[in-house]
Design a protein around this motif. Sequence first.
Motif, PDB file in Angstrom:
ATOM      1  N   MET A   1       0.792  -1.132  -0.121  1.00  0.00           N
ATOM      2  CA  MET A   1       0.080  -0.145   0.099  1.00  0.00           C
ATOM      3  C   MET A   1       0.825   1.271   0.087  1.00  0.00           C
ATOM      4  SD  MET A   1      -2.860   1.219   2.482  1.00  0.00           S
ATOM      5  CE  MET A   1      -2.499   0.161   3.958  1.00  0.00           C
ATOM      6  N   SER A   2       0.519   2.243  -0.704  1.00  0.00           N
ATOM      7  CA  SER A   2       1.292   3.489  -0.851  1.00  0.00           C
ATOM      8  C   SER A   2       0.880   4.480   0.107  1.00  0.00           C
ATOM      9  CB  SER A   2       1.243   4.040  -2.315  1.00  0.00           C
ATOM     10  OG  SER A   2      -0.127   4.246  -2.667  1.00  0.00           O
ATOM     11  N   PRO A   3       1.701   5.149   0.552  1.00  0.00           N
ATOM     12  CA  PRO A   3       1.172   6.251   1.356  1.00  0.00           C
ATOM     13  C   PRO A   3       0.456   7.508   0.777  1.00  0.00           C
ATOM     14  CG  PRO A   3       3.555   6.617   0.671  1.00  0.00           C
ATOM     15  CD  PRO A   3       3.184   5.371   0.072  1.00  0.00           C
ATOM     16  N   PRO A   4      -0.338   8.087   1.789  1.00  0.00           N
ATOM     17  CA  PRO A   4      -1.286   9.054   1.149  1.00  0.00           C
ATOM     18  C   PRO A   4      -0.438  10.314   0.396  1.00  0.00           C
ATOM     19  CG  PRO A   4      -1.697   8.589   3.433  1.00  0.00           C
ATOM     20  CD  PRO A   4      -0.401   7.804   3.172  1.00  0.00           C
ATOM     21  N   ARG A   5      -0.995  10.652  -0.845  1.00  0.00           N
ATOM     22  CA  ARG A   5      -0.542  11.606  -1.498  1.00  0.00           C
ATOM     23  C   ARG A   5      -1.287  13.095  -1.042  1.00  0.00           C
ATOM     24  NH1 ARG A   5      -2.680   8.501  -5.653  1.00  0.00           N
ATOM     25  NH2 ARG A   5      -4.599   9.946  -5.549  1.00  0.00           N
ATOM     26  N   ALA A   6      -2.506  12.643  -0.722  1.00  0.00           N
ATOM     27  CA  ALA A   6      -3.292  14.012  -0.265  1.00  0.00           C
ATOM     28  C   ALA A   6      -4.237  13.557   0.612  1.00  0.00           C
ATOM     29  CB  ALA A   6      -3.682  14.806  -1.199  1.00  0.00           C
ATOM     30  N   THR A   7      -4.793  14.063   1.672  1.00  0.00           N
ATOM     31  CA  THR A   7      -5.922  13.585   2.475  1.00  0.00           C
ATOM     32  C   THR A   7      -6.964  14.756   2.562  1.00  0.00           C
ATOM     33  OG1 THR A   7      -5.054  14.488   4.430  1.00  0.00           O
ATOM     34  CG2 THR A   7      -4.789  12.359   3.649  1.00  0.00           C
ATOM     35  N   TYR A   8      -8.188  14.481   2.636  1.00  0.00           N
ATOM     36  CA  TYR A   8      -9.355  15.305   2.934  1.00  0.00           C
ATOM     37  C   TYR A   8     -10.343  14.560   4.199  1.00  0.00           C
ATOM     38  CZ  TYR A   8     -13.398  18.287   1.649  1.00  0.00           C
ATOM     39  OH  TYR A   8     -14.418  19.103   1.648  1.00  0.00           O
ATOM     40  N   ARG A   9     -10.079  15.776   4.975  1.00  0.00           N
ATOM     41  CA  ARG A   9     -11.078  15.504   6.351  1.00  0.00           C
ATOM     42  C   ARG A   9     -12.470  15.473   6.144  1.00  0.00           C
ATOM     43  NH1 ARG A   9     -12.273  14.072  11.017  1.00  0.00           N
ATOM     44  NH2 ARG A   9     -11.915  15.130  12.943  1.00  0.00           N
ATOM     45  N   LEU A  10     -13.032  14.359   6.581  1.00  0.00           N
ATOM     46  CA  LEU A  10     -14.464  14.502   6.572  1.00  0.00           C
ATOM     47  C   LEU A  10     -15.052  14.290   8.006  1.00  0.00           C
ATOM     48  CD1 LEU A  10     -14.984  11.458   3.979  1.00  0.00           C
ATOM     49  CD2 LEU A  10     -15.296  13.724   3.262  1.00  0.00           C
ATOM     50  N   GLN A  11     -15.746  15.345   8.405  1.00  0.00           N
ATOM     51  CA  GLN A  11     -16.423  15.242   9.667  1.00  0.00           C
ATOM     52  C   GLN A  11     -17.839  14.795   9.739  1.00  0.00           C
ATOM     53  OE1 GLN A  11     -14.791  16.195  12.683  1.00  0.00           O
ATOM     54  NE2 GLN A  11     -16.826  15.520  13.476  1.00  0.00           N
ATOM     55  N   PHE A  12     -18.048  13.463  10.026  1.00  0.00           N
ATOM     56  CA  PHE A  12     -19.389  13.074   9.933  1.00  0.00           C
ATOM     57  C   PHE A  12     -20.072  13.556  11.196  1.00  0.00           C
ATOM     58  CE2 PHE A  12     -17.186  10.188   7.053  1.00  0.00           C
ATOM     59  CZ  PHE A  12     -18.096   9.858   6.411  1.00  0.00           C
ATOM     60  N   ARG A  13     -21.471  13.855  11.013  1.00  0.00           N
ATOM     61  CA  ARG A  13     -22.719  14.357  11.787  1.00  0.00           C
ATOM     62  C   ARG A  13     -23.443  15.099  11.378  1.00  0.00           C
ATOM     63  NH1 ARG A  13     -22.237  10.342  14.569  1.00  0.00           N
ATOM     64  NH2 ARG A  13     -20.307  10.076  14.834  1.00  0.00           N
ATOM     65  N   GLU A  14     -24.012  16.112  11.985  1.00  0.00           N
ATOM     66  CA  GLU A  14     -25.281  16.724  11.402  1.00  0.00           C
ATOM     67  C   GLU A  14     -25.179  17.178   9.972  1.00  0.00           C
ATOM     68  OE1 GLU A  14     -27.589  20.648  12.665  1.00  0.00           O
ATOM     69  OE2 GLU A  14     -26.103  20.150  13.907  1.00  0.00           O
ATOM     70  N   HIS A  15     -24.186  17.634   9.474  1.00  0.00           N
ATOM     71  CA  HIS A  15     -23.934  18.193   8.240  1.00  0.00           C
ATOM     72  C   HIS A  15     -23.453  17.466   7.051  1.00  0.00           C
ATOM     73  CE1 HIS A  15     -25.510  22.226   9.811  1.00  0.00           C
ATOM     74  NE2 HIS A  15     -24.645  21.957  10.521  1.00  0.00           N
ATOM     75  N   LEU A  16     -23.193  16.026   7.550  1.00  0.00           N
ATOM     76  CA  LEU A  16     -22.223  15.257   6.678  1.00  0.00           C
ATOM     77  C   LEU A  16     -22.683  13.709   7.137  1.00  0.00           C
ATOM     78  CD1 LEU A  16     -20.629  15.007   4.093  1.00  0.00           C
ATOM     79  CD2 LEU A  16     -18.937  14.678   5.611  1.00  0.00           C
ATOM     80  N   ASP A  17     -23.459  13.194   6.122  1.00  0.00           N
ATOM     81  CA  ASP A  17     -23.681  11.403   6.287  1.00  0.00           C
ATOM     82  C   ASP A  17     -22.870  10.829   5.333  1.00  0.00           C
ATOM     83  OD1 ASP A  17     -25.453  11.933   4.341  1.00  0.00           O
ATOM     84  OD2 ASP A  17     -27.212  11.624   5.333  1.00  0.00           O
ATOM     85  N   PHE A  18     -23.183   9.367   5.519  1.00  0.00           N
ATOM     86  CA  PHE A  18     -22.332   8.451   4.311  1.00  0.00           C
ATOM     87  C   PHE A  18     -22.867   8.689   3.019  1.00  0.00           C
ATOM     88  CE2 PHE A  18     -22.093   5.200   8.364  1.00  0.00           C
ATOM     89  CZ  PHE A  18     -20.630   5.758   8.420  1.00  0.00           C
ATOM     90  N   ALA A  19     -24.186   9.140   2.893  1.00  0.00           N
ATOM     91  CA  ALA A  19     -24.454   9.309   1.466  1.00  0.00           C
ATOM     92  C   ALA A  19     -24.005  10.639   1.164  1.00  0.00           C
ATOM     93  CB  ALA A  19     -26.185   9.554   1.616  1.00  0.00           C
ATOM     94  N   GLY A  20     -24.013  11.607   1.823  1.00  0.00           N
ATOM     95  CA  GLY A  20     -23.371  12.948   1.206  1.00  0.00           C
ATOM     96  C   GLY A  20     -21.900  12.796   1.032  1.00  0.00           C
ATOM     97  N   ALA A  21     -21.221  11.995   1.932  1.00  0.00           N
ATOM     98  CA  ALA A  21     -19.859  11.659   1.547  1.00  0.00           C
ATOM     99  C   ALA A  21     -19.409  10.938   0.471  1.00  0.00           C
ATOM    100  CB  ALA A  21     -19.121  11.088   2.931  1.00  0.00           C
ATOM    101  N   ALA A  22     -20.342  10.002  -0.063  1.00  0.00           N
ATOM    102  CA  ALA A  22     -20.355   9.322  -1.131  1.00  0.00           C
ATOM    103  C   ALA A  22     -20.332   9.977  -2.338  1.00  0.00           C
ATOM    104  CB  ALA A  22     -21.316   8.092  -1.103  1.00  0.00           C
ATOM    105  N   ARG A  23     -21.055  11.116  -2.441  1.00  0.00           N
ATOM    106  CA  ARG A  23     -21.445  11.912  -3.469  1.00  0.00           C
ATOM    107  C   ARG A  23     -20.222  12.681  -3.693  1.00  0.00           C
ATOM    108  NH1 ARG A  23     -26.586  12.342  -1.356  1.00  0.00           N
ATOM    109  NH2 ARG A  23     -26.046  14.150  -0.148  1.00  0.00           N
ATOM    110  N   LEU A  24     -19.342  12.847  -2.549  1.00  0.00           N
ATOM    111  CA  LEU A  24     -17.992  13.465  -2.759  1.00  0.00           C
ATOM    112  C   LEU A  24     -16.832  12.901  -3.503  1.00  0.00           C
ATOM    113  CD1 LEU A  24     -17.951  15.445   0.725  1.00  0.00           C
ATOM    114  CD2 LEU A  24     -18.365  16.693  -1.276  1.00  0.00           C
ATOM    115  N   MET A  25     -16.797  11.545  -3.420  1.00  0.00           N
ATOM    116  CA  MET A  25     -15.818  10.725  -3.656  1.00  0.00           C
ATOM    117  C   MET A  25     -15.306  11.186  -5.017  1.00  0.00           C
ATOM    118  SD  MET A  25     -14.802   9.409  -0.904  1.00  0.00           S
ATOM    119  CE  MET A  25     -15.609  10.749   0.048  1.00  0.00           C
ATOM    120  N   PRO A  26     -16.103  11.315  -6.310  1.00  0.00           N
ATOM    121  CA  PRO A  26     -15.357  11.465  -7.569  1.00  0.00           C
ATOM    122  C   PRO A  26     -14.827  12.727  -7.519  1.00  0.00           C
ATOM    123  CG  PRO A  26     -17.889  10.676  -7.834  1.00  0.00           C
ATOM    124  CD  PRO A  26     -17.528  10.735  -6.244  1.00  0.00           C
TER     125      PRO A  26
END
Length: 90
Positions: A1-26
């Motif tokens: 497994m290669s090390p991260p190139r770049a990360t993006y922070r996801l703060q799950f709770r009131e304003h972000l659920d799994f469905a919303g995060a899934a839409r961000l992936m592309p």
Amino acid sequence: MSPPRATYRLQFREHLDFAGAARLMPYLAWLGVSHAYASPLQAARPGSTHGYDGIDFGVMDPAIGGMEGFRAFAEAMRTAGLRLLLDIVP
């Protein structure tokens, strides 16, 4: 497994659920992000605004989509070629 190139922070709770995060992936993949760095996903106390007050580490939090939502989120990550870094607080 290669090390991260770049990360993006996801703060799950009131304003972000799994469905919303899934839409961000592309979009995150298009930006060149390799790993999503997520707040805790396990069940937290009712009304939690951050997820760091876990109450059941064996259950994906229903407030953000539960196990079914997590599976769809994980599939969206796989499809986009991203990996997950998970923050946990025992």
